[in-house]
Design a protein around this motif. Structure first.
Motif, PDB file in Angstrom:
ATOM      1  N   PRO A 116       0.389  -7.352   2.938  1.00  0.00           N
ATOM      2  CA  PRO A 116       1.781  -7.781   2.779  1.00  0.00           C
ATOM      3  C   PRO A 116       2.455  -7.022   1.644  1.00  0.00           C
ATOM      4  O   PRO A 116       1.800  -6.545   0.713  1.00  0.00           O
ATOM      5  CB  PRO A 116       1.656  -9.272   2.461  1.00  0.00           C
ATOM      6  N   ILE A 117       3.767  -6.915   1.721  1.00  0.00           N
ATOM      7  CA  ILE A 117       4.543  -6.162   0.738  1.00  0.00           C
ATOM      8  C   ILE A 117       5.166  -7.116  -0.273  1.00  0.00           C
ATOM      9  O   ILE A 117       5.813  -8.094   0.097  1.00  0.00           O
ATOM     10  CB  ILE A 117       5.632  -5.329   1.426  1.00  0.00           C
ATOM     11  N   GLY A 118       4.951  -6.822  -1.552  1.00  0.00           N
ATOM     12  CA  GLY A 118       5.565  -7.583  -2.627  1.00  0.00           C
ATOM     13  C   GLY A 118       6.653  -6.761  -3.289  1.00  0.00           C
ATOM     14  O   GLY A 118       6.817  -5.568  -3.006  1.00  0.00           O
ATOM     15  N   LYS A 119       7.413  -7.387  -4.184  1.00  0.00           N
ATOM     16  CA  LYS A 119       8.418  -6.652  -4.930  1.00  0.00           C
ATOM     17  C   LYS A 119       8.507  -7.192  -6.347  1.00  0.00           C
ATOM     18  O   LYS A 119       8.127  -8.345  -6.619  1.00  0.00           O
ATOM     19  CB  LYS A 119       9.780  -6.709  -4.246  1.00  0.00           C
ATOM     20  N   SER A 120       8.992  -6.370  -7.248  1.00  0.00           N
ATOM     21  CA  SER A 120       9.094  -6.751  -8.656  1.00  0.00           C
ATOM     22  C   SER A 120      10.160  -5.900  -9.321  1.00  0.00           C
ATOM     23  O   SER A 120      10.780  -5.044  -8.693  1.00  0.00           O
ATOM     24  CB  SER A 120       7.751  -6.551  -9.366  1.00  0.00           C
ATOM     25  N   VAL A 121      10.342  -6.102 -10.613  1.00  0.00           N
ATOM     26  CA  VAL A 121      11.182  -5.205 -11.397  1.00  0.00           C
ATOM     27  C   VAL A 121      10.495  -3.850 -11.506  1.00  0.00           C
ATOM     28  O   VAL A 121       9.285  -3.736 -11.327  1.00  0.00           O
ATOM     29  CB  VAL A 121      11.444  -5.784 -12.806  1.00  0.00           C
ATOM     30  N   ARG A 122      11.284  -2.828 -11.795  1.00  0.00           N
ATOM     31  CA  ARG A 122      10.732  -1.489 -11.947  1.00  0.00           C
ATOM     32  C   ARG A 122      10.034  -1.333 -13.301  1.00  0.00           C
ATOM     33  O   ARG A 122      10.224  -2.140 -14.200  1.00  0.00           O
ATOM     34  CB  ARG A 122      11.840  -0.454 -11.764  1.00  0.00           C
ATOM     35  N   ILE A 123       9.242  -0.287 -13.415  1.00  0.00           N
ATOM     36  CA  ILE A 123       8.393  -0.091 -14.587  1.00  0.00           C
ATOM     37  C   ILE A 123       8.971   0.986 -15.498  1.00  0.00           C
ATOM     38  O   ILE A 123       9.421   2.037 -15.036  1.00  0.00           O
ATOM     39  CB  ILE A 123       6.963   0.304 -14.150  1.00  0.00           C
ATOM     40  N   PHE A 166       8.559  -1.890  -4.864  1.00  0.00           N
ATOM     41  CA  PHE A 166       7.839  -2.444  -3.727  1.00  0.00           C
ATOM     42  C   PHE A 166       6.390  -1.966  -3.769  1.00  0.00           C
ATOM     43  O   PHE A 166       6.107  -0.835  -4.170  1.00  0.00           O
ATOM     44  CB  PHE A 166       8.503  -2.023  -2.415  1.00  0.00           C
ATOM     45  N   PHE A 167       5.473  -2.822  -3.345  1.00  0.00           N
ATOM     46  CA  PHE A 167       4.060  -2.468  -3.421  1.00  0.00           C
ATOM     47  C   PHE A 167       3.259  -3.262  -2.392  1.00  0.00           C
ATOM     48  O   PHE A 167       3.675  -4.332  -1.942  1.00  0.00           O
ATOM     49  CB  PHE A 167       3.508  -2.731  -4.828  1.00  0.00           C
ATOM     50  N   GLU A 168       2.123  -2.709  -2.011  1.00  0.00           N
ATOM     51  CA  GLU A 168       1.214  -3.402  -1.103  1.00  0.00           C
ATOM     52  C   GLU A 168       0.381  -4.388  -1.916  1.00  0.00           C
ATOM     53  O   GLU A 168      -0.424  -3.989  -2.762  1.00  0.00           O
ATOM     54  CB  GLU A 168       0.306  -2.410  -0.381  1.00  0.00           C
ATOM     55  N   ARG A 169       0.593  -5.642  -1.681  1.00  0.00           N
ATOM     56  CA  ARG A 169      -0.103  -6.680  -2.452  1.00  0.00           C
ATOM     57  C   ARG A 169      -1.603  -6.628  -2.185  1.00  0.00           C
ATOM     58  O   ARG A 169      -2.044  -6.498  -1.056  1.00  0.00           O
ATOM     59  CB  ARG A 169       0.466  -8.054  -2.100  1.00  0.00           C
ATOM     60  N   GLY A 170      -2.371  -6.718  -3.251  1.00  0.00           N
ATOM     61  CA  GLY A 170      -3.823  -6.694  -3.143  1.00  0.00           C
ATOM     62  C   GLY A 170      -4.428  -5.313  -3.183  1.00  0.00           C
ATOM     63  O   GLY A 170      -5.653  -5.180  -3.268  1.00  0.00           O
ATOM     64  N   SER A 171      -3.610  -4.263  -3.143  1.00  0.00           N
ATOM     65  CA  SER A 171      -4.162  -2.908  -3.171  1.00  0.00           C
ATOM     66  C   SER A 171      -4.610  -2.552  -4.588  1.00  0.00           C
ATOM     67  O   SER A 171      -3.836  -2.685  -5.534  1.00  0.00           O
ATOM     68  CB  SER A 171      -3.120  -1.887  -2.712  1.00  0.00           C
ATOM     69  N   PRO A 172      -5.847  -2.061  -4.760  1.00  0.00           N
ATOM     70  CA  PRO A 172      -6.313  -1.667  -6.090  1.00  0.00           C
ATOM     71  C   PRO A 172      -5.676  -0.371  -6.572  1.00  0.00           C
ATOM     72  O   PRO A 172      -5.831   0.007  -7.731  1.00  0.00           O
ATOM     73  CB  PRO A 172      -7.818  -1.495  -5.901  1.00  0.00           C
ATOM     74  N   PHE A 173      -4.939   0.299  -5.683  1.00  0.00           N
ATOM     75  CA  PHE A 173      -4.357   1.590  -6.034  1.00  0.00           C
ATOM     76  C   PHE A 173      -2.936   1.474  -6.596  1.00  0.00           C
ATOM     77  O   PHE A 173      -2.342   2.463  -6.987  1.00  0.00           O
ATOM     78  CB  PHE A 173      -4.363   2.510  -4.811  1.00  0.00           C
ATOM     79  N   VAL A 174      -2.393   0.259  -6.618  1.00  0.00           N
ATOM     80  CA  VAL A 174      -1.069   0.040  -7.189  1.00  0.00           C
ATOM     81  C   VAL A 174      -1.136   0.229  -8.700  1.00  0.00           C
ATOM     82  O   VAL A 174      -2.076  -0.212  -9.357  1.00  0.00           O
ATOM     83  CB  VAL A 174      -0.556  -1.367  -6.832  1.00  0.00           C
ATOM     84  N   SER A 175      -0.121   0.877  -9.275  1.00  0.00           N
ATOM     85  CA  SER A 175      -0.115   1.149 -10.714  1.00  0.00           C
ATOM     86  C   SER A 175       0.629   0.068 -11.462  1.00  0.00           C
ATOM     87  O   SER A 175       1.144  -0.879 -10.879  1.00  0.00           O
ATOM     88  CB  SER A 175       0.550   2.513 -10.975  1.00  0.00           C
ATOM     89  N   GLY A 176       0.730   0.235 -12.778  1.00  0.00           N
ATOM     90  CA  GLY A 176       1.581  -0.630 -13.580  1.00  0.00           C
ATOM     91  C   GLY A 176       0.921  -1.904 -14.053  1.00  0.00           C
ATOM     92  O   GLY A 176      -0.266  -2.151 -13.836  1.00  0.00           O
ATOM     93  N   PRO A 177       1.718  -2.764 -14.719  1.00  0.00           N
ATOM     94  CA  PRO A 177       1.197  -4.003 -15.295  1.00  0.00           C
ATOM     95  C   PRO A 177       0.878  -5.030 -14.231  1.00  0.00           C
ATOM     96  O   PRO A 177       1.277  -4.913 -13.080  1.00  0.00           O
ATOM     97  CB  PRO A 177       2.360  -4.480 -16.177  1.00  0.00           C
ATOM     98  N   LYS A 178       0.146  -6.058 -14.654  1.00  0.00           N
ATOM     99  CA  LYS A 178      -0.138  -7.158 -13.747  1.00  0.00           C
ATOM    100  C   LYS A 178       1.155  -7.888 -13.406  1.00  0.00           C
ATOM    101  O   LYS A 178       2.112  -7.863 -14.154  1.00  0.00           O
ATOM    102  CB  LYS A 178      -1.126  -8.132 -14.392  1.00  0.00           C
TER     103      LYS A 178
END
Length: 223
Positions: free
Chosen positions: A173-180, A192-204
């Protein structure tokens, strides 16, 4: 996490046509999650699934285009699907996809990929065998895929070497947040990011449940 062995069978990647790209920046940023960035190098093909993007729509105070056209950002005024590359803080190249009709500047930063093909080639480019260190973050992925200013203005829908594709892959599933890492328009949910993917960057991220309209809400937390 160390890199697995390369797959014995070649991955089937279908090229994406410009007509398939959504017309607006935010929609395109979401659409690109799960798509594949391919670079056919002399040493072999390197590719990765896009798992994280950031949208910089028209008029965005955080965008390079906010103060109007300059020679450095002329590629941002090309048709959707072209590449805009910039050199960040004199240290890293950043790969962006142009996202609005020609003459309207906007782009999407590709923040992270899940490596698919050419992992050993990426390891040589990155000087590491750790899978999570290959393409997690915009600077790393540009180095792994050998993206630099020479690729500024490349058409991802027409170029024979650097192009955008799609595979049959059940993404999360796709999540969204503020930009980094920005200070202007910092509260907008344009990452936008793939939730649960270990390859996503940035803060928790602290993710709130989906609303009745299917929209997620998120905020950044310290790592």
């Amino acid at each position: 996490m160390n890199a697995p062995k390369e797959p014995q069978t070649k991955i089937s990647i279908r090229r994406i046509r410009r007509s398939e790209l959504p017309e607006h920046t935010v929609e395109l940023a979401r659409f690109l999650i799960g798509k594949v960035m391919v670079h056919d190098l002399s040493a072999g093909r390197v590719s990765g699934r896009i798992v994280e993007t950031e949208a910089y729509p028209p008029g965005d105070p955080a965008g390079h285009h906010f103060r109007g056209p300059t020679p450095r950002i002329r590629s941002m005024y090309l048709a959707p699907g072209h590449v805009y590359v910039f050199f960040n803080y004199g240290a890293h190249f950043m790969l962006n996809v142009v996202s609005e009709p020609a003459e309207t500047a906007a782009a999407i930063l590709i923040r992270a990929l899940e490596p698919l093909e050419g992992i050993e080639i990426m390891q040589r480019h990155r000087k590491t065998t750790r899978l999570l260190d290959l393409t997690r973050g915009p600077g790393r992925l540009a180095q792994a895929l050998q993206i630099d200013r020479h690729h500024d203005g490349v058409d991802l829908c027409e170029d024979k070497k650097l192009w955008l594709g799609e595979i049959d892959y059940p993404g999360g599933p796709i999540g969204k947040s503020v930009r980094i890492g920005i200070t202007r328009a910092a509260g907008k949910l344009l990452r936008f990011f793939e939730r649960g993917s270990p390859f996503v960057s940035g803060p928790k991220l602290l993710l709130h449940p989906l609303s009745k309209r299917g929209k997620s809400r998120a905020r950044c937390a310290s790592s």
